[in-house]
Design an enzyme around this catalytic site. Structure first.
Site, PDB file in Angstrom:
ATOM      1  N   GLY A 171       4.949 -17.644  -5.116  1.00 58.11           N
ATOM      2  CA  GLY A 171       4.464 -16.382  -4.565  1.00 58.11           C
ATOM      3  C   GLY A 171       3.108 -16.030  -5.143  1.00 58.11           C
ATOM      4  O   GLY A 171       2.924 -16.047  -6.362  1.00 58.11           O
TER       5      GLY A 171
ATOM      6  N   ALA B 242       2.371  -9.676  -8.138  1.00 62.39           N
ATOM      7  CA  ALA B 242       3.184 -10.033  -9.301  1.00 62.39           C
ATOM      8  C   ALA B 242       2.923 -11.477  -9.714  1.00 62.39           C
ATOM      9  O   ALA B 242       2.716 -11.782 -10.897  1.00 62.39           O
ATOM     10  CB  ALA B 242       4.667  -9.833  -8.982  1.00 62.39           C
ATOM     11  N   GLY B 243       2.913 -12.366  -8.729  1.00 60.95           N
ATOM     12  CA  GLY B 243       2.701 -13.780  -9.026  1.00 60.95           C
ATOM     13  C   GLY B 243       1.332 -14.022  -9.638  1.00 60.95           C
ATOM     14  O   GLY B 243       1.200 -14.757 -10.622  1.00 60.95           O
TER      15      GLY B 243
ATOM     16  N   PHE C 138       1.008  12.093  -5.240  1.00 59.97           N
ATOM     17  CA  PHE C 138       1.933  11.321  -4.420  1.00 59.97           C
ATOM     18  C   PHE C 138       3.307  11.980  -4.503  1.00 59.97           C
ATOM     19  O   PHE C 138       3.533  12.856  -5.350  1.00 59.97           O
ATOM     20  CB  PHE C 138       2.008   9.881  -4.950  1.00 59.97           C
ATOM     21  CG  PHE C 138       1.440   8.847  -4.016  1.00 59.97           C
ATOM     22  CD1 PHE C 138       0.165   8.985  -3.505  1.00 59.97           C
ATOM     23  CD2 PHE C 138       2.183   7.721  -3.642  1.00 59.97           C
ATOM     24  CE1 PHE C 138      -0.365   8.021  -2.650  1.00 59.97           C
ATOM     25  CE2 PHE C 138       1.662   6.763  -2.795  1.00 59.97           C
ATOM     26  CZ  PHE C 138       0.387   6.900  -2.297  1.00 59.97           C
TER      27      PHE C 138
ATOM     28  N   ASP D  54      12.163 -15.046   0.763  1.00 63.86           N
ATOM     29  CA  ASP D  54      12.376 -16.456   0.433  1.00 63.86           C
ATOM     30  C   ASP D  54      12.972 -16.646  -0.966  1.00 63.86           C
ATOM     31  O   ASP D  54      13.859 -17.479  -1.158  1.00 63.86           O
ATOM     32  CB  ASP D  54      11.061 -17.231   0.570  1.00 63.86           C
ATOM     33  CG  ASP D  54      10.539 -17.191   1.995  1.00 63.86           C
ATOM     34  OD1 ASP D  54      11.365 -17.183   2.926  1.00 63.86           O
ATOM     35  OD2 ASP D  54       9.312 -17.156   2.187  1.00 63.86           O
TER      36      ASP D  54
ATOM     37  N   GLN E 262      14.196   1.056   1.142  1.00 55.89           N
ATOM     38  CA  GLN E 262      13.419   2.271   1.370  1.00 55.89           C
ATOM     39  C   GLN E 262      12.846   2.296   2.784  1.00 55.89           C
ATOM     40  O   GLN E 262      12.250   1.319   3.238  1.00 55.89           O
ATOM     41  CB  GLN E 262      12.262   2.340   0.380  1.00 55.89           C
ATOM     42  CG  GLN E 262      11.364   3.543   0.598  1.00 55.89           C
ATOM     43  CD  GLN E 262      10.481   3.790  -0.598  1.00 55.89           C
ATOM     44  OE1 GLN E 262       9.447   3.155  -0.764  1.00 55.89           O
ATOM     45  NE2 GLN E 262      10.891   4.705  -1.460  1.00 55.89           N
TER      46      GLN E 262
ATOM     47  N   HIS F  24      10.086   4.067   4.770  1.00 53.30           N
ATOM     48  CA  HIS F  24       8.887   4.866   4.534  1.00 53.30           C
ATOM     49  C   HIS F  24       8.784   5.918   5.623  1.00 53.30           C
ATOM     50  O   HIS F  24       8.913   5.596   6.803  1.00 53.30           O
ATOM     51  CB  HIS F  24       7.645   3.974   4.533  1.00 53.30           C
ATOM     52  CG  HIS F  24       6.446   4.641   3.933  1.00 53.30           C
ATOM     53  ND1 HIS F  24       5.799   5.677   4.548  1.00 53.30           N
ATOM     54  CD2 HIS F  24       5.789   4.431   2.760  1.00 53.30           C
ATOM     55  CE1 HIS F  24       4.780   6.072   3.778  1.00 53.30           C
ATOM     56  NE2 HIS F  24       4.759   5.329   2.693  1.00 53.30           N
TER      57      HIS F  24
ATOM     58  N   LEU G  31       2.038   0.756   8.440  1.00 55.95           N
ATOM     59  CA  LEU G  31       2.174   1.807   7.435  1.00 55.95           C
ATOM     60  C   LEU G  31       1.024   2.805   7.468  1.00 55.95           C
ATOM     61  O   LEU G  31      -0.128   2.438   7.644  1.00 55.95           O
ATOM     62  CB  LEU G  31       2.231   1.153   6.040  1.00 55.95           C
ATOM     63  CG  LEU G  31       2.235   2.100   4.840  1.00 55.95           C
ATOM     64  CD1 LEU G  31       3.529   2.872   4.782  1.00 55.95           C
ATOM     65  CD2 LEU G  31       2.035   1.309   3.564  1.00 55.95           C
TER      66      LEU G  31
ATOM     67  N   THR H 282      -0.230   5.543   4.721  1.00 53.42           N
ATOM     68  CA  THR H 282       0.059   5.830   3.315  1.00 53.42           C
ATOM     69  C   THR H 282       0.549   7.256   3.059  1.00 53.42           C
ATOM     70  O   THR H 282       0.137   8.205   3.726  1.00 53.42           O
ATOM     71  CB  THR H 282      -1.180   5.573   2.426  1.00 53.42           C
ATOM     72  OG1 THR H 282      -0.876   5.997   1.098  1.00 53.42           O
ATOM     73  CG2 THR H 282      -2.390   6.341   2.907  1.00 53.42           C
ATOM     74  N   GLU H 283       1.406   7.367   2.058  1.00 47.73           N
ATOM     75  CA  GLU H 283       1.839   8.654   1.542  1.00 47.73           C
ATOM     76  C   GLU H 283       0.638   9.440   1.008  1.00 47.73           C
ATOM     77  O   GLU H 283       0.667  10.663   0.916  1.00 47.73           O
ATOM     78  CB  GLU H 283       2.834   8.387   0.398  1.00 47.73           C
ATOM     79  CG  GLU H 283       3.509   9.588  -0.171  1.00 47.73           C
ATOM     80  CD  GLU H 283       4.678   9.158  -1.064  1.00 47.73           C
ATOM     81  OE1 GLU H 283       5.533   8.389  -0.578  1.00 47.73           O
ATOM     82  OE2 GLU H 283       4.718   9.564  -2.225  1.00 47.73           O
TER      83      GLU H 283
ATOM     84  N   ARG I 278      10.625   9.771  -1.047  1.00 44.99           N
ATOM     85  CA  ARG I 278      10.532   9.178   0.285  1.00 44.99           C
ATOM     86  C   ARG I 278      11.862   9.219   1.028  1.00 44.99           C
ATOM     87  O   ARG I 278      11.912   9.420   2.237  1.00 44.99           O
ATOM     88  CB  ARG I 278      10.051   7.735   0.187  1.00 44.99           C
ATOM     89  CG  ARG I 278       8.578   7.653  -0.089  1.00 44.99           C
ATOM     90  CD  ARG I 278       8.112   6.223  -0.209  1.00 44.99           C
ATOM     91  NE  ARG I 278       6.667   6.207  -0.422  1.00 44.99           N
ATOM     92  CZ  ARG I 278       5.974   5.125  -0.743  1.00 44.99           C
ATOM     93  NH1 ARG I 278       6.605   3.971  -0.888  1.00 44.99           N
ATOM     94  NH2 ARG I 278       4.682   5.186  -0.913  1.00 44.99           N
TER      95      ARG I 278
ATOM     96  N   HIS J  86      10.541  -0.351   4.607  1.00 46.90           N
ATOM     97  CA  HIS J  86       9.309  -0.523   3.835  1.00 46.90           C
ATOM     98  C   HIS J  86       9.482  -1.344   2.564  1.00 46.90           C
ATOM     99  O   HIS J  86       8.627  -2.151   2.230  1.00 46.90           O
ATOM    100  CB  HIS J  86       8.779   0.857   3.482  1.00 46.90           C
ATOM    101  CG  HIS J  86       7.482   0.852   2.729  1.00 46.90           C
ATOM    102  ND1 HIS J  86       6.357   0.244   3.222  1.00 46.90           N
ATOM    103  CD2 HIS J  86       7.125   1.401   1.533  1.00 46.90           C
ATOM    104  CE1 HIS J  86       5.356   0.409   2.360  1.00 46.90           C
ATOM    105  NE2 HIS J  86       5.797   1.084   1.325  1.00 46.90           N
TER     106      HIS J  86
ATOM    107  N   ARG K  50      12.412   4.053  -4.616  1.00 50.07           N
ATOM    108  CA  ARG K  50      11.154   3.880  -5.339  1.00 50.07           C
ATOM    109  C   ARG K  50      10.191   5.024  -5.043  1.00 50.07           C
ATOM    110  O   ARG K  50      10.112   5.492  -3.911  1.00 50.07           O
ATOM    111  CB  ARG K  50      10.501   2.556  -4.922  1.00 50.07           C
ATOM    112  CG  ARG K  50       9.124   2.354  -5.483  1.00 50.07           C
ATOM    113  CD  ARG K  50       8.586   0.985  -5.179  1.00 50.07           C
ATOM    114  NE  ARG K  50       8.212   0.770  -3.787  1.00 50.07           N
ATOM    115  CZ  ARG K  50       7.085   1.226  -3.234  1.00 50.07           C
ATOM    116  NH1 ARG K  50       6.248   1.955  -3.926  1.00 50.07           N
ATOM    117  NH2 ARG K  50       6.804   0.947  -1.968  1.00 50.07           N
TER     118      ARG K  50
ATOM    119  N   SER L 265       5.197   0.627  -6.894  1.00 46.34           N
ATOM    120  CA  SER L 265       5.391  -0.806  -6.671  1.00 46.34           C
ATOM    121  C   SER L 265       4.214  -1.595  -7.226  1.00 46.34           C
ATOM    122  O   SER L 265       4.393  -2.633  -7.862  1.00 46.34           O
ATOM    123  CB  SER L 265       5.598  -1.118  -5.193  1.00 46.34           C
ATOM    124  OG  SER L 265       4.455  -0.797  -4.465  1.00 46.34           O
TER     125      SER L 265
END
Lengths: 115, 590, 236
Positions: free
Chosen positions: B15, B19-20, B121, B224, B243, B245, B255, B257-258, B289, B356, B401, B406
């Site tokens: 990935g 994060a990856g 937010f 995956d 979640q 959204h 999306l 955004t918030e 949310r 979401h 969340r 995130s």
């Protein structure tokens, strides 16, 4: 950085600058000649060679010749590197072009100062 | 199959999203032999779509801001099944991770004093809910995910990370002891299948929103990593927690955004009423949310929805003025013109709650180590397997969340996993090599598709799966409907197991990738369905008509889905943060 | 019934000796679909069709392609904007090697991006908080950092077609300027010295194809002009 040895100024920046400055000189020279021709409708050989006998006109013309040579070299070098991919053909073409420019330049000087 | 070429790494990161790439950066700096294996070029990962920002108490908008307040909001937002040690780690380490991103070059928007711009937010408060709305989400206009992902990719280039771009991980390879010692992967461009051997395998494969028919998620979000881990027999945590959204563009699912509501936008019903004032008198449009999404669905169900079918509501932004929209929400203006044919400076945007984010995933500790349970129900570390980002369930998000958490999760736990793996590699890790039959069993699925000669095709099966999930496991859930959904999924699984891949070519065969993805969608959908059916309460994003209340006696727990028996167990929530007192579960209001 | 005629560039190196155009009829049911939706419908007819896609909302840059002669992103291009006389012709991005169907080998494009060192360089010890940057300094990055690396611009640029190994191309140069313009970056001199040769920047002839096709509305030509100004200021 891409290395080059055959372009005019060894740097893209100087080539670019030469191209712009020479273009301005050529534009001025062209404007002058066209303006002169328009203002002197019954131009004869005496007046024409009289114009070129003056030192300032010779300097101006030489400047234009040199500009034209530089401008042509930068421009044609760019064209050859865009379209001629085989190295042999490109170098040969570039050689012919530089020789031609050199010949035309020397010939031009001769015409201008030789008489 | 011994004729497979093998590649050997100290660590393989599956990935190439936030994060990856964050984990990879840590490992690349350490000089370990690492590679990122991504099915798309890294900057095409779904992190790129994150808009509003990264929530973190960097004390820019408010010099007195405190990470403990952020931790409180996170735990409350997660309806008290977020692990408090993990939330503590994320919120306290967060500022360091965000400043690192800035030092790497992330082009954050700025306040006049030159510090990072932060916007309000949902679910954010000062002073443990007592001090009013906080502004804690650090933003690069409304393209924060894009800016973050590109910055991370750029810094990986700077540190010479090895990339296996447009490679697809097919399945995990386990040795005889049950440790994960690598994976089977396919080079999409050539179709070559390779055995990747690795001492650490990191699942950073993101979410799986494509199990729903309507989702804000990219087409590549097919779970995956979750699918691979489930097939390898590892349990998943809190898979019922999805979640929705509040503001997906009606019809298109893209999306919004918030941050729109953070900048002052609000939702209205067909009467032009700002209905969130009724559902959340204090936080209004900036409630959690799950709360906002449910309120919207209530409005629609009670006949106050907008449009001809009355099946959506409006997000009003025009009062913000073109200047604010152009400066703070330029991407939203673009998206809504493209997908809703609406200029938000003049008209409201039609929006509807849209799938979401997957709060659940591979259970891990704060170091990213995957966790399973032994026969007595005690935690046990899975050798060689790590997870971070949306694929992981650390769990910092619990049952719901908070917006902006995130991106923070990605960088904090990507970084943590990278650091931990580096340390572990330095100490030396030795696992038993995989045997030929271990590799063979990881190849099974791929071989099945390649040998298929007839049957149903992938697109129709995928559509059916998405419809089942959409209908039975949406914002509101109930027993009979979910029973039916679980039944339908069981039938669908059989059909998918016999499905047909017509195109067997090797060069950039996207049909094969989509077939392999379908298996993963199936795994995720089934885990979600069974967990949702079994959790008999309403908590956070999991909302049931038949069990409308939170049940702290029986369900102040993580759910654990065990794929072999298709059984739902439980796991204790951590209530033991190190440096602060734990937050007692309270009634959750906004 | 509203059938759309879609003409698609096809090439699978395993079975085709040369690329060819294949015709498909797609039922749009009268909707103004995005081109990407049309590709999904074609793929249901022909499973083997290859194209890249990810976010389907114009931010990941996967599905750059040539639609009725103009480069753009399939996912944010509605049929109403591109279809002429009921026909849609889709080809891969021009100038890059084709791997299969609409999928091109982006290797050269990425290489030029990597060449400009697309990362912030600042060797000063980092402060405990962020490096400060005024809103005005930050504004200079607008119109630059938003690039999604879709390659629509560079593959619409004849200079990039002729010299993809030497001319950085509009996308790479936009990013080069993004870092030159960043008040936090300290490598200006080194960056400029890498760019002053006759190809890297100066092969741009200012024809602005890049500006015409950029799906994000960015202006690489202006950025290239700014780089030239910086080179000039630096060297004269």
């Amino acid at each position: 950085m891409v290395t080059n040895v055959t372009n005019f100024g060894r740097s893209g920046l100087s080539d670019w600058l030469v191209q712009r400055v020479s273009a301005i000189i050529l534009a001025l020279y062209t404007l002058f000649i066209v303006g002169y021709l328009l203002l002197n409708p019954g131009l004869d050989y005496a007046a024409w060679s009289g114009l070129f006998a003056q030192t300032w006109m010779r300097i101006f013309s030489l400047l234009a010749f040199v500009s034209l040579s530089a401008h042509a070299w930068v421009g044609l070098w760019t064209v050859t590197t865009d379209y001629l991919k085989p190295t042999g053909i490109r170098v040969a073409t570039q050689t012919v072009i530089i020789l031609a420019i050199f010949v035309f330049l020397v010939w031009g000087i001769q015409v201008l100062w030789g008489a | 199959m011994s004729n497979l070429r093998s590649l050997t790494f100290d660590a393989i990161i599956i990935g190439g999203g936030g994060a990856g790439l964050r984990a990879a950066l840590e490992l690349a700096k350490s000089g370990k032999k690492t590679a990122v294996l991504s099915k798309v070029f890294p900057t095409r990962s779904h992190t790129v779509s994150a808009q509003g920002g990264i929530t973190c108490a960097i004390a820019s908008a408010d010099p007195d801001d405190d990470w403990r307040w952020h931790m409180y909001d996170t735990v409350k937002g997660g309806d008290y099944i977020a692990d408090q040690d993990a939330a503590e780690y994320m919120c306290s380490e967060g500022p360091k991770a965000v400043f690192e991103l800035e030092h790497m070059g992330l082009p954050f928007s700025r306040f006049d004093n030159g510090r990072i711009y932060q916007r309000p937010f949902g679910g954010q408060s000062k002073n443990f809910g007592e001090g009013g709305q906080a502004a804690r989400t650090c933003a690069a206009a409304d393209r924060t995910g894009h800016a973050l992902l590109h910055t991370l990719y750029q810094n990986n280039l700077k540190n010479n990370t090895t990339f296996l771009n447009e490679w697809y991980a097919v399945d995990l390879v386990k040795n005889a002891n049950g440790d994960v010692v690598g994976c089977i992967a396919m080079d999409i461009e050539t179709g070559e299948v390779v055995h990747v051997k690795s001492k650490a395998t990191v699942l950073a494969t993101g979410g799986s929103g494509r199990i729903y028919a309507s989702t804000t998620n990219a087409l590549i979000n097919t779970g995956d990593g979750i699918g691979m881990a489930l097939r390898a027999g590892f349990p998943m945590q809190d898979m019922e927690m999805w979640q929705f959204h509040p503001t997906g563009i009606y019809g298109a699912g893209t999306l919004v955004t918030e941050g729109c509501r953070g900048e002052g936008g609000y939702l209205v019903n067909k009467d032009g009423e700002r209905f969130m004032e009724r559902y959340a008198p204090n936080a209004k449009d900036l409630a959690g949310r799950d709360v906002v999404a449910r309120s919207m669905v209530m409005e629609i169900l009670e006949g106050r929805g907008c449009g001809e079918k009355g099946d959506h509501v409006y997000l009003k932004l025009d009062h913000l003025g073109e200047e604010v929209l152009g400066k703070r929400l330029p991407g939203i203006v673009e998206l809504s013109k493209t997908f809703a044919h609406v200029d938000p400076a003049k008209e409201p945007i039609p929006v509807v709650p849209t799938c979401h984010y997957m709060m659940g995933g591979v259970p891990t500790n704060v170091h990213g180590q995957a966790i399973m349970q032994d026969a007595e129900g005690n935690d046990r570390i899975v050798g060689g397997l790590f997870a971070c980002g949306e694929a992981a369930c650390v769990s910092v998000h619990g049952a719901n969340r908070l917006g902006g958490n995130s991106l923070l999760d990605l960088v904090v736990f990507g970084r943590a996993a990278g650091m931990f793996i580096e340390g572990a590699l330095n100490e030396g890790i030795e696992y038993l090599d995989a045997s030929e039959s271990d590799v063979e069993s990881a190849m099974q699925r791929m071989n099945r598709w390649n040998a298929s000669e007839s049957g149903e095709t992938v697109p129709e099966l995928k559509r059916e799966l998405q419809d089942i999930m959409q209908n039975a496991f949406g914002v509101f859930r109930q027993e009979d409907n979910m029973q039916k959904g679980v039944q339908q999924l069981a039938e669908l699984r059989e059909r998918i197991d016999n499905a047909y891949l017509p195109d067997k070519s090797n060069t950039f065969n996207t049909a094969r990738v989509e077939a392999l993805e379908l298996d993963n969608l199936m795994e995720v959908a089934e885990a979600t369905a069974i967990a949702a059916l079994e959790r008999k309460e309403s908590r956070g994003a999991h909302s049931r008509y038949d069990y409308p209340d939170r049940d702290d006696v029986n369900w102040l727990k993580h759910s654990m889905y065990f794929p072999a028996e298709k059984r739902l167990g439980q796991r204790d929530v951590n209530f033991a943060p190190k440096a602060v007192d734990m937050f007692e579960p309270k009634v959750r209001t906004y | 019934m509203s059938k759309l005629q879609v003409s698609l560039y096809r090439y699978n190196p395993e079975t085709d000796s040369a690329p060819y155009m294949e015709e498909f009829q797609v039922d749009t049911q009268g909707r103004d679909l995005m081109v990407l939706d049309v590709l999904h419908l074609v793929k249901e007819q022909d499973n083997g069709l290859a194209y890249r896609r990810s976010c389907r909302e114009g931010v990941c840059g996967s599905d750059g392609m040539n639609m009725n002669g103009k480069n753009g992103l399939a996912c944010i291009t509605p049929l109403s904007e591109v279809v002429k006389k009921g026909k849609l012709t889709l080809r891969p991005l021009p100038g890059l090697p084709v791997i299969r169907d609409l999928v091109v080998d982006m290797g050269l494009f990425y290489k030029q991006y990597e060449r400009i060192q697309p990362y912030l360089q600042n060797d000063q010890p980092a402060p405990a908080i962020e490096r400060l940057q005024s809103p005005e300094e930050r504004d200079k990055l607008d119109g630059l950092y938003e690039c999604i690396l879709c390659a629509c611009c560079s593959t619409a640029c004849p200079s990039f077609w002729w010299n993809p190994d030497k001319f950085v191309g509009p996308a790479g140069l936009l990013q080069a300027y993004r870092f030159l313009a960043d008040s936090r970056d300290e490598a200006t001199r080194e960056r400029l010295s890498e760019l002053e040769d006759p190809f890297s920047v100066f092969r741009c002839r200012g024809i602005m194809n890049c500006v015409a096709v950029c799906p994000k509305g960015l202006n690489p030509t202006r950025a290239i002009g700014k780089i030239r100004e910086m080179l000039l200021a630096n060297a004269t």
